[in-house]
Design an enzyme around this catalytic site. Structure first.
Site, PDB file in Angstrom:
ATOM      1  N   GLY A  13     111.186 102.235 -42.638  1.00 32.53           N
ATOM      2  CA  GLY A  13     111.648 102.186 -41.257  1.00 32.53           C
ATOM      3  C   GLY A  13     111.504 103.499 -40.517  1.00 32.53           C
ATOM      4  CB  ILE A  14     113.717 105.132 -38.013  1.00 31.63           C
ATOM      5  CG1 ILE A  14     113.627 104.066 -36.914  1.00 31.63           C
ATOM      6  CG2 ILE A  14     113.848 106.524 -37.390  1.00 31.63           C
ATOM      7  CD1 ILE A  14     114.872 103.951 -36.066  1.00 31.63           C
ATOM      8  CG  ASN A  85     116.837 107.620 -40.527  1.00 34.84           C
ATOM      9  OD1 ASN A  85     116.727 107.018 -39.456  1.00 34.84           O
ATOM     10  ND2 ASN A  85     116.372 107.118 -41.666  1.00 34.84           N
ATOM     11  CB  ALA A  86     120.447 107.254 -44.837  1.00 36.44           C
ATOM     12  CE1 TYR A 150     124.300 100.692 -37.898  1.00 31.89           C
ATOM     13  CE2 TYR A 150     124.442 100.117 -35.569  1.00 31.89           C
ATOM     14  CZ  TYR A 150     123.753 100.691 -36.625  1.00 31.89           C
ATOM     15  OH  TYR A 150     122.515 101.260 -36.402  1.00 31.89           O
TER      16      TYR A 150
END
Length: 244
Positions: A13-14, A85-86, A150
């Site tokens: 992903g990113i 990022n994770a 989230y």
């Protein structure tokens, strides 16, 4: 470039896009994985010694300390750029989110980045240079619907960047946030396949989903000395979905 960047969640992903962009720009790159060791190792092997993969469960403080130690031992230098990022995601109606769901979300998506920053900052202070980039979300700005926990964690990341900037900017450390909108990745595939997700995608003012390259270009700028007068800011990478 000859600086060491730590990119958490770099196996797909990113994170994988960030790893590729920074490696191509000449950085030494440490990427982390929690479960996808083969994917992380495969990605790292493309750049030889410049990129290496390390195990990390960022919900576990001991794993964080061990990971940073392993990275600094391997590259024989401290982390100069940290990209948090994770993250994990979970779609659940508000009334069904359990205490355990909430704790795991916060420990992984907020406490983990906090502890990683806390671990890396002493060396950044010693060298009078550091860049911390927290990858947040538009959900952290306008709230969540089926991902309230989230969204709350991502809102906390924005404040974490601001707090670090207030404390450490005078010592050469810059902390900023990239708040992403709808980016085409494995994590967003489920949402984008729903009628609500497709409606959101169709309403993006620029007329398309974001790409990992869109995010990587912003991160490269924030990691560089060109961004030296930017600290504590939130860069909205959402195609015009939100202006706050």
């Amino acid at each position: 470039m000859n600086k060491l960047v730590l990119i958490t969640g770099g196996s797909r992903g990113i994170g994988a896009g960030l790893a590729a962009a920074f490696a191509d720009a000449g950085y030494q790159v440490a990427i982390t994985y929690c479960h996808n060791k083969s994917g992380a190792d495969s990605l790292a092997s493309r750049w030889g010694d410049r990129v290496a993969a390390f195990a990390l469960d960022q919900s576990n403080p001991e794993s964080i300390n061990q990971c940073v130690t392993d990275i600094e031992t391997h590259f024989k230098r401290p982390v100069e750029v940290l990209i948090n990022n994770a993250a994990i995601a979970q779609e659940k109606p508000f009334g069904e989110i359990t205490a355990d769901d909430f704790s795991l979300m916060m420990n992984t998506n907020l406490r983990g980045p906090f502890l990683l920053a806390q671990t890396c900052i002493p060396a950044m202070r010693e060298h009078k240079f550091g860049r911390i980039i927290n990858i947040s979300s538009i959900g952290g700005q306008w709230g969540g619907f089926n991902q309230v926990h989230y969204a709350a964690a991502k809102a906390g990341l924005i404040n974490l960047s601001q707090s670090i900037a207030k404390i450490y900017s005078a010592e050469g450390i810059r902390a900023n946030t990239i708040a992403i909108g709808l980016v085409a990745t494995d994590m967003t595939a489920g949402e984008l396949n729903t009628p609500a997700g497709q409606k959101k995608a169709a309403a993006i003012p620029v007329g398309r989903l974001g790409t990992v390259d869109d995010i990587a270009r912003i991160a490269l700028f924030l990691a560089s000395k060109d961004s030296d007068y930017i600290s504590g800011q939130t860069i909205n990478a959402n195609g015009g979905m939100y202006f706050g």
